[in-house]
Design a protein around this motif. Sequence first.
Motif, PDB file in Angstrom:
ATOM      1  N   SER A 152       0.818  -1.221   0.000  1.00  0.00           N
ATOM      2  CA  SER A 152       0.000   0.000   0.000  1.00  0.00           C
ATOM      3  C   SER A 152       0.850   1.268   0.000  1.00  0.00           C
ATOM      4  N   GLY A 153       2.149   1.118   0.252  1.00  0.00           N
ATOM      5  CA  GLY A 153       3.050   2.267   0.299  1.00  0.00           C
ATOM      6  C   GLY A 153       3.404   2.693   1.707  1.00  0.00           C
ATOM      7  N   ALA A 154       2.683   2.169   2.703  1.00  0.00           N
ATOM      8  CA  ALA A 154       2.955   2.522   4.099  1.00  0.00           C
ATOM      9  C   ALA A 154       4.320   1.976   4.517  1.00  0.00           C
ATOM     10  N   LYS A 155       5.008   2.738   5.365  1.00  0.00           N
ATOM     11  CA  LYS A 155       6.330   2.337   5.842  1.00  0.00           C
ATOM     12  C   LYS A 155       6.315   2.219   7.351  1.00  0.00           C
ATOM     13  N   VAL A 156       7.004   1.189   7.842  1.00  0.00           N
ATOM     14  CA  VAL A 156       7.183   0.978   9.276  1.00  0.00           C
ATOM     15  C   VAL A 156       8.680   0.810   9.505  1.00  0.00           C
ATOM     16  N   THR A 157       9.206   1.548  10.457  1.00  0.00           N
ATOM     17  CA  THR A 157      10.641   1.512  10.744  1.00  0.00           C
ATOM     18  C   THR A 157      10.867   0.986  12.154  1.00  0.00           C
ATOM     19  N   VAL A 158      11.860   0.090  12.282  1.00  0.00           N
ATOM     20  CA  VAL A 158      12.277  -0.420  13.579  1.00  0.00           C
ATOM     21  C   VAL A 158      13.671   0.130  13.831  1.00  0.00           C
ATOM     22  N   LEU A 159      13.836   0.850  14.934  1.00  0.00           N
ATOM     23  CA  LEU A 159      15.117   1.446  15.287  1.00  0.00           C
ATOM     24  C   LEU A 159      15.658   0.760  16.540  1.00  0.00           C
ATOM     25  N   ALA A 160      16.914   0.388  16.493  1.00  0.00           N
ATOM     26  CA  ALA A 160      17.566  -0.213  17.654  1.00  0.00           C
ATOM     27  C   ALA A 160      18.439   0.837  18.324  1.00  0.00           C
ATOM     28  N   SER A 161      18.364   0.882  19.637  1.00  0.00           N
ATOM     29  CA  SER A 161      19.173   1.826  20.397  1.00  0.00           C
ATOM     30  C   SER A 161      20.627   1.372  20.374  1.00  0.00           C
ATOM     31  N   LYS A 162      21.564   2.323  20.271  1.00  0.00           N
ATOM     32  CA  LYS A 162      22.985   1.989  20.265  1.00  0.00           C
ATOM     33  C   LYS A 162      23.493   1.704  21.668  1.00  0.00           C
ATOM     34  N   THR A 163      22.871   2.304  22.657  1.00  0.00           N
ATOM     35  CA  THR A 163      23.384   2.173  24.020  1.00  0.00           C
ATOM     36  C   THR A 163      22.602   1.176  24.869  1.00  0.00           C
ATOM     37  N   SER A 164      21.285   1.131  24.730  1.00  0.00           N
ATOM     38  CA  SER A 164      20.496   0.190  25.530  1.00  0.00           C
ATOM     39  C   SER A 164      19.916  -0.884  24.614  1.00  0.00           C
ATOM     40  N   GLN A 165      19.392  -1.903  25.196  1.00  0.00           N
ATOM     41  CA  GLN A 165      18.822  -2.989  24.402  1.00  0.00           C
ATOM     42  C   GLN A 165      17.324  -2.743  24.208  1.00  0.00           C
ATOM     43  N   ARG A 166      17.024  -1.659  23.536  1.00  0.00           N
ATOM     44  CA  ARG A 166      15.648  -1.277  23.277  1.00  0.00           C
ATOM     45  C   ARG A 166      15.443  -1.052  21.790  1.00  0.00           C
ATOM     46  N   TYR A 167      14.196  -1.246  21.384  1.00  0.00           N
ATOM     47  CA  TYR A 167      13.805  -1.048  20.000  1.00  0.00           C
ATOM     48  C   TYR A 167      12.621  -0.095  19.958  1.00  0.00           C
ATOM     49  N   ARG A 168      12.599   0.742  18.955  1.00  0.00           N
ATOM     50  CA  ARG A 168      11.491   1.671  18.762  1.00  0.00           C
ATOM     51  C   ARG A 168      10.883   1.384  17.397  1.00  0.00           C
ATOM     52  N   ILE A 169       9.570   1.247  17.372  1.00  0.00           N
ATOM     53  CA  ILE A 169       8.848   0.990  16.129  1.00  0.00           C
ATOM     54  C   ILE A 169       8.024   2.232  15.836  1.00  0.00           C
ATOM     55  N   GLN A 170       8.159   2.746  14.615  1.00  0.00           N
ATOM     56  CA  GLN A 170       7.449   3.974  14.268  1.00  0.00           C
ATOM     57  C   GLN A 170       6.868   3.894  12.863  1.00  0.00           C
ATOM     58  N   SER A 171       5.780   4.612  12.690  1.00  0.00           N
ATOM     59  CA  SER A 171       5.111   4.676  11.398  1.00  0.00           C
ATOM     60  C   SER A 171       4.205   5.902  11.402  1.00  0.00           C
TER      61      SER A 171
END
Length: 155
Positions: free
Chosen positions: A30-49
């Motif tokens: 459909s053209g929608a984008k979802v990005t998963v970002l990994a933190s460089k310092t902590s073991q966390r992930y951020r999902i954004q759209s």
Amino acid sequence: AVFFFLFPAAEFSAKTEDKDGNSLAFQFLSGAKVTVLASKTSQRYRIQSNSFEDMWLVVKELVQRFDQHFSKLGIKDFKKSFSGPMPLQEYFLSVDNHFQLRVSAQQYQDLLSERAVQFRAIQRRLLTRFKDKTPAPLQNLDSLLDATYNQVRDT
């Protein structure tokens, strides 16, 4: 790369321009984008759209892959959490939108069914007129059939 244990390179067809391997983007048909970002310092992930409802598939897949990965390692205290306020407003908007689409689809289904019944009735009347040995005037049934056919096609 941070995502290598979750998403092996064999699953992707394109190379990334991200040298650090800290982000991973998915683009739907459909053209929608979802990005998963990994933190460089902590073991966390951020999902954004840009759209709340587009993230569910990526979140589901990410959680499944984390569960598989950590269960293979024997880690039982792996924690999955969501920080921040729950985006209930976006959720309720998605539910309302889905409901409206379902109502609209049902209305179109009913309209199509109604027009199909009308189309078959006109066909029957025309067929009986054509079967008669003494030709009777069509009384614009042919025009009505064409108009009804166009309505069925456009619905």
